[in-house]
Design an enzyme around this catalytic site. Structure first.
Site, PDB file in Angstrom:
ATOM      1  N   HIS A 153      -5.713   8.443 -10.083  1.00  0.00           N
ATOM      2  CA  HIS A 153      -4.740   8.484  -9.514  1.00  0.00           C
ATOM      3  C   HIS A 153      -4.061   6.938  -8.427  1.00  0.00           C
ATOM      4  O   HIS A 153      -3.212   6.761  -7.913  1.00  0.00           O
ATOM      5  CB  HIS A 153      -4.575   9.662  -8.233  1.00  0.00           C
ATOM      6  CG  HIS A 153      -4.752  10.894  -9.102  1.00  0.00           C
ATOM      7  ND1 HIS A 153      -2.934  11.575  -9.043  1.00  0.00           N
ATOM      8  CD2 HIS A 153      -5.243  11.602  -9.202  1.00  0.00           C
ATOM      9  CE1 HIS A 153      -3.513  12.681  -9.661  1.00  0.00           C
ATOM     10  NE2 HIS A 153      -4.561  12.834  -9.555  1.00  0.00           N
ATOM     11  N   LYS A 190       5.640   9.928   3.549  1.00  0.00           N
ATOM     12  CA  LYS A 190       4.244   9.782   2.549  1.00  0.00           C
ATOM     13  C   LYS A 190       3.279   9.198   3.640  1.00  0.00           C
ATOM     14  O   LYS A 190       3.300   8.353   4.481  1.00  0.00           O
ATOM     15  CB  LYS A 190       4.826   8.372   2.041  1.00  0.00           C
ATOM     16  CG  LYS A 190       5.041   7.195   2.114  1.00  0.00           C
ATOM     17  CD  LYS A 190       5.819   6.500   1.164  1.00  0.00           C
ATOM     18  CE  LYS A 190       7.074   6.968   0.086  1.00  0.00           C
ATOM     19  NZ  LYS A 190       6.830   7.405  -1.035  1.00  0.00           N
ATOM     20  N   ARG A 191       2.023   9.057   2.901  1.00  0.00           N
ATOM     21  CA  ARG A 191       0.893   8.242   3.835  1.00  0.00           C
ATOM     22  C   ARG A 191       1.535   6.746   3.673  1.00  0.00           C
ATOM     23  O   ARG A 191       2.411   6.297   3.525  1.00  0.00           O
ATOM     24  CB  ARG A 191       0.031   8.975   2.597  1.00  0.00           C
ATOM     25  CG  ARG A 191      -1.806   8.327   2.601  1.00  0.00           C
ATOM     26  CD  ARG A 191      -2.711   8.830   2.311  1.00  0.00           C
ATOM     27  NE  ARG A 191      -2.618   8.208   0.971  1.00  0.00           N
ATOM     28  CZ  ARG A 191      -2.828   7.210   0.195  1.00  0.00           C
ATOM     29  NH1 ARG A 191      -4.029   6.465   1.228  1.00  0.00           N
ATOM     30  NH2 ARG A 191      -2.668   6.708  -0.558  1.00  0.00           N
ATOM     31  N   LYS A 228       2.205   1.056   0.330  1.00  0.00           N
ATOM     32  CA  LYS A 228       3.354   1.673   0.139  1.00  0.00           C
ATOM     33  C   LYS A 228       5.024   1.436   1.392  1.00  0.00           C
ATOM     34  O   LYS A 228       5.756   1.968   1.907  1.00  0.00           O
ATOM     35  CB  LYS A 228       3.620   3.108   0.624  1.00  0.00           C
ATOM     36  CG  LYS A 228       2.909   3.718   0.107  1.00  0.00           C
ATOM     37  CD  LYS A 228       1.890   4.830   0.415  1.00  0.00           C
ATOM     38  CE  LYS A 228       1.432   6.497  -0.717  1.00  0.00           C
ATOM     39  NZ  LYS A 228       2.059   6.338  -1.384  1.00  0.00           N
ATOM     40  N   THR A 240       4.972  11.536  -5.711  1.00  0.00           N
ATOM     41  CA  THR A 240       5.921  12.583  -6.023  1.00  0.00           C
ATOM     42  C   THR A 240       7.304  13.284  -4.652  1.00  0.00           C
ATOM     43  O   THR A 240       8.294  14.055  -5.065  1.00  0.00           O
ATOM     44  CB  THR A 240       4.904  14.582  -5.956  1.00  0.00           C
ATOM     45  OG1 THR A 240       4.190  14.355  -5.047  1.00  0.00           O
ATOM     46  CG2 THR A 240       4.214  13.598  -7.090  1.00  0.00           C
ATOM     47  N   LYS A 246      11.155  15.123  -4.939  1.00  0.00           N
ATOM     48  CA  LYS A 246      11.099  16.116  -4.199  1.00  0.00           C
ATOM     49  C   LYS A 246      12.644  15.854  -3.698  1.00  0.00           C
ATOM     50  O   LYS A 246      13.090  16.730  -3.531  1.00  0.00           O
ATOM     51  CB  LYS A 246      10.149  16.615  -3.053  1.00  0.00           C
ATOM     52  CG  LYS A 246       8.766  17.327  -4.169  1.00  0.00           C
ATOM     53  CD  LYS A 246       7.499  16.383  -2.792  1.00  0.00           C
ATOM     54  CE  LYS A 246       6.136  16.992  -3.662  1.00  0.00           C
ATOM     55  NZ  LYS A 246       5.425  16.151  -2.332  1.00  0.00           N
TER      56      LYS A 246
END
Length: 839
Positions: free
Chosen positions: A382, A573-574, A579, A681, A685
């Site tokens: 991952h 998100k985290r 990110k 993901t 969504k």
């Protein structure tokens, strides 16, 4: 929930309660039977009179009524699987971000409207009862949510499956903000019990830890290692049924709670040692106390390793119990009946544990034992971040799992022989492939172990898999041709459209029928409505209604008033540097600065919505959170921007909050540095719910662009190849800082005390990372492209017809990203698994 939504389930609602006969029901109508069951459980199980029952009491009584039906199907499912001695997939994951199960289970069984009608007839508000459920504290981010989606798809597609993990007493943490700072509080999600779970004490397993290894003679005169002087803890299973949607299959998620072998020392208690009397109990239960303990300390590292071994040791023992209880089963057919998927490296120690069981306890020779192990396990990677690949110090391993360390050295010795055959005399190849890292202190490389001990290794997006083979594991790809393959992630449409966006679900079903919830490719039929004015109007009216709902949540949670007419720009998100929430922040600052310089600047009003947790020990990530909160508060209070810019950071991000944000999003921020995000993901969504993506060509964004088309997505920034070329030339953020006046101004703002008067260096960690730390995730390098891309979004949003068309096409073209498709690919290509429908 809009009328007609329950009809999206192909399951006959009457079947949900039709198997349970209650003499006092007085009617065969499903809502009457359900009402009778709720009343029975309220009195008989909860000992509550209806006049004093709380909303939670009504929720528990309804859950128990629904559970009656689910348990019957679960028993029937397991009976069929056992009778047919089926091959099963056992999914090993350290986390499962399950969210709340009430709505999903009602939809899966076709009883949503039935339960609503029953509770309404009992004088209860359905939404108030439903909302008393808390999110299960079993996961953190995308890894755990993916595992939850996979469980849903496995049951829906009738695959024999069982998930294994840990029953955490406390979740990651409950997040609150104080003066912009993230504050962590215990997530006591189990404090009042959970009606979905079934405790199975009869399947308790013993787990050994620590001790030492001694060599003894066996009956044949051979030396055999023996693990002795160990400490023992117990693993008690808690089962959570996983009901398939529109099918009778009910699989299990089995979670292990740690318990001490000796709860209470009566002698110590009677001697006045009250704390010592329960010391062993406290130590034993620490293992499953909390998800992801802070590993900045040695004790935290040790607890993490113990957690990982605890759950795989319990799970493997349970698998062996299940396998050998069937007459005729043996080690000869073990790998034919058992497939184990390792969700990242956390469960990789299972490879060594199964090897230990085979060799030490069942005296299987090395080669056939290793053959069984490799045929049993498969591994999902991952991450492309080398620093995120787990490594444990040899010293820690030797203390906690001394026998396993010996076996790792044995596996490694054989691996080095294989490498020598492939690349004779190449010590550099041996260093790279070795399970033992020699630099910076000896460590055990769990990712290398997972690759070597598995028959299949997969990435989770096409780009990610290509980079795995090219950059992260090229030697292993050459050593094991064909072992690496791609399985692009997916999401369950049952939760991420049918449940979380009932208005849009009802509209879709009215236009194309209700089969899409089990076959997401059917959404392609919506393409013919993309240019239909009436459909566009309905689609965007639903989006606005969802934005009104989210605006109410923002007002309640953040005290910020936002307009549903504004563009809702969402990044949820985290919190991690790669990110790049801080890239988003720089753009917000640039817009703020433009508005201050040009009060009449014509921009589309924007609401920037954030939600994210930072790991407790991740100081820079927490500094980014504070920067967004503090800067956002200043912008929100500044009347000079005239409401054109708002920032809302919703606290305590979790599945149930995501379900409120995602249907309301206009723009989906997927802005990781190219080559760093494995898949993502959240991008799927949001797009499924009609949000347009702004993103780099990273992770699954690449495949989303392929599906929705270049005209229906906003791509910016450096590509993977350009990132590599920039680093090769030598990257200096100072050059960009000097060249771009606007960029320089906003970075200087962050480095000053403008937003925190009197508190110098409040955002020093963030500023230092961007400038003095070399900007490791190329935020400055992508800033101008990102800002220009947002200008294109501003222009596009003004054309309401064109925007509606793009949003509709995003929803229509998300069929590929169903977790049903992903699971079918795993089943066909890796697990050799067949569906077993339950009649």
């Amino acid at each position: 929930m809009p009328a007609g939504l329950a009809s999206t389930s192909p399951f006959d609602p009457a079947q949900g309660v039709g198997d349970i006969h209650h003499p006092s029901a007085g009617s065969d109508r499903p809502d009457a039977v359900m009402r009778s069951l709720i009343q029975r459980h309220l009195v008989s199980t909860l000992a509550r009179h209806s006049s004093s029952a709380t909303p939670r009491d009504w929720w528990v009584a309804t859950v128990l009524s629904l559970r009656d039906s689910i348990h019957e199907r679960m028993i029937a499912t397991q009976a069929v699987h056992n009778a047919q001695n089926v091959r099963r997939i056992y999914y090993f994951s350290l986390e499962y971000l399950m969210g709340r199960l009430f709505g999903n289970n009602l939809l899966a069984t076709g009883l949503y409207d039935t339960a609503r009608e029953a509770l309404t007839s009992l004088g209860q508000d359905f939404e108030s009862v439903r909302d008393t459920e808390v999110d299960m504290g079993l996961g953190n981010g995308g890894l755990g949510r993916l595992a939850a989606c996979f469980l849903d798809s496995l049951a829906t597609l009738d695959y024999p499956a069982l998930g294994y993990g840990i029953y955490y007493e406390f979740g990651l943490f409950k997040q609150a903000f104080v003066n912009g700072h993230q504050m962590e509080h215990p997530d006591s999600w189990t404090i009042f019990g959970d009606p979905w779970e079934i405790v199975r004490p009869e399947y308790t397993q013993e787990v050994r830890l620590y001790g030492r290894v001694e060599n003894v003679f066996d009956d044949r005169g051979n030396y055999r290692p023996r693990w002795v002087d160990t400490k023992t803890i117990l693993g008690v299973p808690h089962d959570i049924p996983i009901a398939g949607y529109g099918t009778k299959t009910v699989n299990l998620l089995r979670l292990w709670a740690s318990k001490a072998t000796e709860d209470f020392d009566l002698v110590a208690f009677n001697s006045g040692g009250y704390v010592e009397a329960v010391r062993e109990k406290a130590v034993g239960e620490t293992v499953s106390k909390v998800l992801y303990p802070n590993d900045k300390t040695e004790n935290g590292k040790e607890l993490r390793l113990v957690q990982q071994y605890f759950f795989v040791a319990c799970s493997l023992r349970d698998i062996l119990r299940r396998h050998f209880r069937t007459p005729g089963n043996s080690w000869d057919n073990f790998a034919d009946k058992v497939a184990v998927q390792l969700n990242d490296t956390h469960p990789a120690i299972a490879i060594v544990e199964l090897m230990r069981i085979l060799i030490d306890e069942h005296h299987v020779a090395w080669d056939p034992a290793w053959d069984i192990v490799c045929k049993t396990f498969a591994y999902t990677n991952h991450t492309l971040l080398p620093e995120a690949l787990e490594k444990w110090s040899v010293g820690l391993f030797e203390r906690v799992l001394p026998r396993h360390l010996q076996l790792i050295y044995d596996i490694n010795a054989r691996l080095m022989q294989t490498v020598e055959v492939r690349w004779p005399g190449d010590n550099e190849k041996k260093r790279i492939c070795s399970l033992i890292e020699e630099n910076h202190g000896k460590g055990v490389r769990m990712a290398n172990l997972a690759v070597v001990g598995s028959h299949a290794v997969n990435g989770v997006a096409a780009l990610h898999t290509a980079l795995l083979k090219k950059d992260l594991f090229p030697e292993f790809d050459a050593l094991y041709p064909g072992r690496f393959q791609n399985k692009t992630n997916g999401i369950t449409p049952r939760r991420w459209l049918l449940k979380c966006n009932p208005r849009l679900s009802a509209l879709i079903s009215a236009k194309i029928g209700d089969g899409w919830a089990r076959d997401l490719d059917q959404l392609r039929q919506l393409e013919k409505f993309a240019d239909n004015t009436a459909f566009q109007r309905e689609f965007m009216a639903i989006k606005r209604a969802n934005k009104e709902d989210l605006a109410a949540v923002i007002a309640a949670e953040c005290g910020v008033t936002v307009s549903p007419d504004a563009l809702f720009d969402v990044q949820i998100k985290r919190l991690h540097e790669y990110k790049r929430q801080h890239l988003n922040l720089l753009h917000i600052l640039a817009l703020y600065r433009r508005l201050l310089q040009q009060p009449n600047l014509d921009i589309v009003p924007r609401v920037f919505v954030f939600a994210a947790k930072a790991a407790p020990g991740y100081d820079l990530a927490k500094n980014i959170i504070r920067a967004i909160n503090v800067i956002g508060a200043r912008i929100n209070a500044d009347t000079r921007v005239n409401g054109k810019l708002k920032v809302a950071f919703l606290p305590n991000y979790r599945v149930s909050l995501a379900e409120k944000i995602i249907p309301a999003a206009d723009i989906s921020e997927q802005i990781s540095t190219a080559g760093k995000e494995a898949s993502g993901t959240g991008n799927m969504k949001l797009a499924l719910n009609g949000s347009l993506t702004i993103g780099t060509l990273d992770g699954a964004n690449v495949e989303i662009r392929e599906e929705v088309g270049d005209d229906n997505i906003f791509i910016f920034g450096l590509t993977v190849e350009e990132v590599e070329a920039l680093r090769a030339r030598g990257y200096s953020p100072w050059d960009l800082y000097q060249r771009d006046e606007e960029l320089r101004a906003v970075i200087d703002w962050i480095g000053s005390d403008y937003f925190t008067p009197g508190e110098h260096g409040a955002f020093g960690a963030l500023h230092g990372s961007l400038m003095h730390g070399g900007d490791p995730y190329l935020v400055l390098a992508d800033f101008r492209s990102y800002s220009d891309c947002h200008a294109r979004i501003d222009a596009a949003y003004r054309d309401k017809t064109a925007w509606a068309r793009m949003a509709i096409l995003n929803t229509a073209r998300m069929g590929k990203f169903s977790s049903d498709r992903t699971i079918r690919e795993y089943a066909n290509d890796i697990w050799a698994l067949k569906p077993v429908p339950i009649k």
